[in-house]
Design an enzyme around this catalytic site. Sequence first.
Site, PDB file in Angstrom:
ATOM      1  N   HIS A 273       0.835  -1.209   0.000  1.00 20.58           N
ATOM      2  CA  HIS A 273       0.000   0.000   0.000  1.00 20.58           C
ATOM      3  C   HIS A 273       0.873   1.265   0.000  1.00 20.58           C
ATOM      4  O   HIS A 273       0.728   2.134  -0.852  1.00 20.58           O
ATOM      5  CB  HIS A 273      -0.909  -0.031   1.240  1.00 20.58           C
ATOM      6  N   GLU A 274       1.792   1.320   0.949  1.00 16.40           N
ATOM      7  CA  GLU A 274       2.624   2.535   1.046  1.00 16.40           C
ATOM      8  C   GLU A 274       3.567   2.653  -0.153  1.00 16.40           C
ATOM      9  O   GLU A 274       3.820   3.761  -0.645  1.00 16.40           O
ATOM     10  CB  GLU A 274       3.410   2.541   2.360  1.00 16.40           C
ATOM     11  N   HIS A 277       1.655   4.301  -2.863  1.00 17.16           N
ATOM     12  CA  HIS A 277       1.662   5.765  -2.669  1.00 17.16           C
ATOM     13  C   HIS A 277       3.004   6.343  -3.116  1.00 17.16           C
ATOM     14  O   HIS A 277       3.073   7.379  -3.780  1.00 17.16           O
ATOM     15  CB  HIS A 277       1.478   6.104  -1.187  1.00 17.16           C
ATOM     16  N   GLU A 303      -4.780   7.688  -3.186  1.00 21.30           N
ATOM     17  CA  GLU A 303      -5.241   6.410  -2.633  1.00 21.30           C
ATOM     18  C   GLU A 303      -5.467   5.374  -3.737  1.00 21.30           C
ATOM     19  O   GLU A 303      -5.313   4.171  -3.519  1.00 21.30           O
ATOM     20  CB  GLU A 303      -6.512   6.639  -1.809  1.00 21.30           C
TER      21      GLU A 303
END
Length: 509
Positions: A273-274, A277, A303
Amino acid sequence: MPDSAAPPVPAAAHELLARWADIAALHDAGAVLGWDQETVMPPKGQPGRGRVLSALAGLAHEKLTDPALAAAIEAAAAVAEPGSELAAQVREARRAVTRATAVPGDLARAKAEATSAALVTWQRARAEDDLAVFAPDLRRVIDLTMQEADAYVAAGIAATRYDALLDEFEPGMTEAMVAPLLADLRDELVGIVHAAVGRGVAVDESAVTGPFPVAGQEAFGREVATAMGYDFEAGRLDASAHPFTTGFGPGDVRITWRWADDDLRPGLYGVMHEAGHALYEQGLPPAWAGTPMGGAVSLGVHESQSRLWENLVGRSEAFWRWAHPRFVAHFPDRAGTTVDAIHPALHTVRPSLIRVEADEATYNLHIVARFEIERALFGGSLGVDDLRDAWDDTYEALLGVRPPSAADGVLQDIHWSMGAFGYFPTYTLGNLLAAQLFEAAGRELGDLDALMAAGDFPELLGWLRRNVHGHASRYPAPELVERATGAPLGADAFLRHLRATVEAVYGAA
Ligand code: ZN
């Protein structure tokens, strides 16, 4: 992508860009200190760090509201060709300055004081499981946020109060665009979740639960992030209590993670997820760094990047065909697992109370609940006195669960204590956009499953660079979405993805 043959910047824009570079540098300095605070700063550093961060924020605000900057923006506007890069710089600069000047200084100070008090009472209320402890401060934060929203409406930034709230996080999106999207989604999701739960299938999760030594988790996470295209020469991975990504220009974009000792999923999907980003931030055009349009365009688009890698890539069967031998290399005692055993464990559907622990199918219902409650709070039909009942009733209607406590219900999120109303929808916008982008990439690149199974992630990353990252804030988010996918943002692609995965695990309806 930035046009390499772009005309030279007109002299009238130099002043604007020079002043903006200083403001951006102050923000970057604050962000470096913020990263330090969350990762390595000793606890006693807190008061001193607070003073430094507030001084930097004050300096940046002073520069942003300097009349000389407003004059420089108008001088640049006078020579900007419509549709040009300079016109986009002017649009982004104007928006930031208008927002910074629309709110009177005493109101901004009152809100800063109210939120810093509310953060403390929210923490206490949660520990004591008592909304009454938080209620007076929450009432004050809501009241000041309403005044702030009214100031934005008066300044012409937004048409309605809720639009003004959304605009801070998702410029270009309005309540009138988001409400029907979430209403449609709500009905479809309730049906999907209800049907999946009703099938009574017990998913075997043992392939991804049980002991996972942290060293192996970190090494596996780093290998996956590197394969995705995350550049460790322009970033780093550290531990923190709450995972986040922060960047100071495309050459330094840092991510953090946390892990569970007995479950692979929180650590691996937190890193993916990070890193998603971070790929956005590392892909912003270096030539635009420190300019008004040089940053990510909105939280929803941000997101979409994290969710695309986490859910569309990382939870797919194809990804695991590539990842499985690597997983086994890091965890030799898992040699007996198979992709067929792992995949269902990544798609459980389990209505629950806590948003941050929710699965892909139920997550957006947590957001719908917050959106409905925020609109009622800011529309005047709901007061803080009735908030707990409204929350519990909404959860029961949407998810079929009723919080036994305020701590696991209305008090679970930090956002409202910070005055961040209108923030939650960006999570769902990101989920929807992730699926829409993934489909659009597939139309151009062909069989994405084959690419992922072969570990050919640079193809997908290249598509995202060309269609999302490389544009920074050149186009407003709704326009970026249409350019990248050929259609306005909708829920169809996400629902197709969700139905397919839920069906694979729970069987057809
Ligand atoms: Zn995120």
